[in-house]
Design a protein around this motif. Structure first.
Motif, short mmCIF file in Angstrom:
data_model
loop_
_atom_site.label_atom_id
_atom_site.label_comp_id
_atom_site.label_asym_id
_atom_site.label_seq_id
_atom_site.Cartn_x
_atom_site.Cartn_y
_atom_site.Cartn_z
N GLU A 76 0.66 -1.35 -0.07
CA GLU A 76 -0.10 -0.04 0.07
C GLU A 76 0.78 1.16 -0.17
N TRP A 77 1.96 1.17 0.52
CA TRP A 77 2.86 2.53 0.66
C TRP A 77 3.40 2.78 -0.77
N PHE A 78 3.36 1.67 -1.66
CA PHE A 78 3.93 1.88 -2.86
C PHE A 78 2.88 2.63 -3.73
N LEU A 79 1.45 2.25 -3.46
CA LEU A 79 0.43 2.97 -4.26
C LEU A 79 0.11 4.15 -3.53
N ARG A 80 0.51 4.64 -2.45
CA ARG A 80 0.31 5.80 -1.96
C ARG A 80 1.25 6.74 -2.60
N GLU A 81 2.53 6.39 -2.71
CA GLU A 81 3.79 7.01 -3.26
C GLU A 81 3.35 7.31 -4.90
N TRP A 126 -11.40 -2.03 -3.23
CA TRP A 126 -10.04 -1.74 -2.34
C TRP A 126 -9.25 -0.79 -3.54
N TYR A 127 -8.98 -1.03 -4.76
CA TYR A 127 -8.29 -0.35 -5.48
C TYR A 127 -8.89 1.10 -5.58
N GLU A 128 -9.94 1.20 -6.00
CA GLU A 128 -10.70 2.50 -6.19
C GLU A 128 -10.56 3.34 -4.87
N GLU A 129 -10.63 2.79 -3.57
CA GLU A 129 -10.48 3.52 -2.53
C GLU A 129 -8.83 3.96 -2.24
N MET A 130 -8.11 3.25 -2.48
CA MET A 130 -6.44 3.45 -2.23
C MET A 130 -6.15 4.39 -3.45
N GLU A 142 -4.18 -1.32 6.56
CA GLU A 142 -3.04 -0.37 6.15
C GLU A 142 -1.92 -0.23 6.96
N ASP A 143 -0.96 -0.77 6.77
CA ASP A 143 0.11 -0.43 8.03
C ASP A 143 1.42 -0.17 7.35
#
Length: 66
Positions: free
Chosen positions: A18-23, A49-53, A62-63
């Motif tokens: 998830e950190w990668f998607l945030r970046e 899930w993908y749409e929310e991210m 999300e950790d």
């Protein structure tokens, strides 16, 4: 972005951290969704899930770990 891991009992999370998607989102890098479906009933699995991210909304578990 492969969401197949969300439906695998021994994994329970996507195959990209998830950190990668945030970046990617923060840097304006486009991502591509994929459910990695091998059966018709799996097509579109994990889309919510993908749409929310990608919208920047928090998701379950999300950790920051892969």
């Amino acid at each position: 972005m492969n969401t197949a891991g969300l439906r695998v009992a021994t994994c329970g999370r996507p195959y990209v951290p998830e950190w990668f998607l945030r970046e990617c989102r923060e840097r304006g890098i486009l991502c591509v969704y994929g459910s990695d479906a091998h059966r018709p009933e799996h097509v579109g699995a994990g889309w919510e899930w993908y749409e929310e991210m990608m919208a920047g909304e928090p998701s379950r578990g999300e950790d920051g770990n892969a």
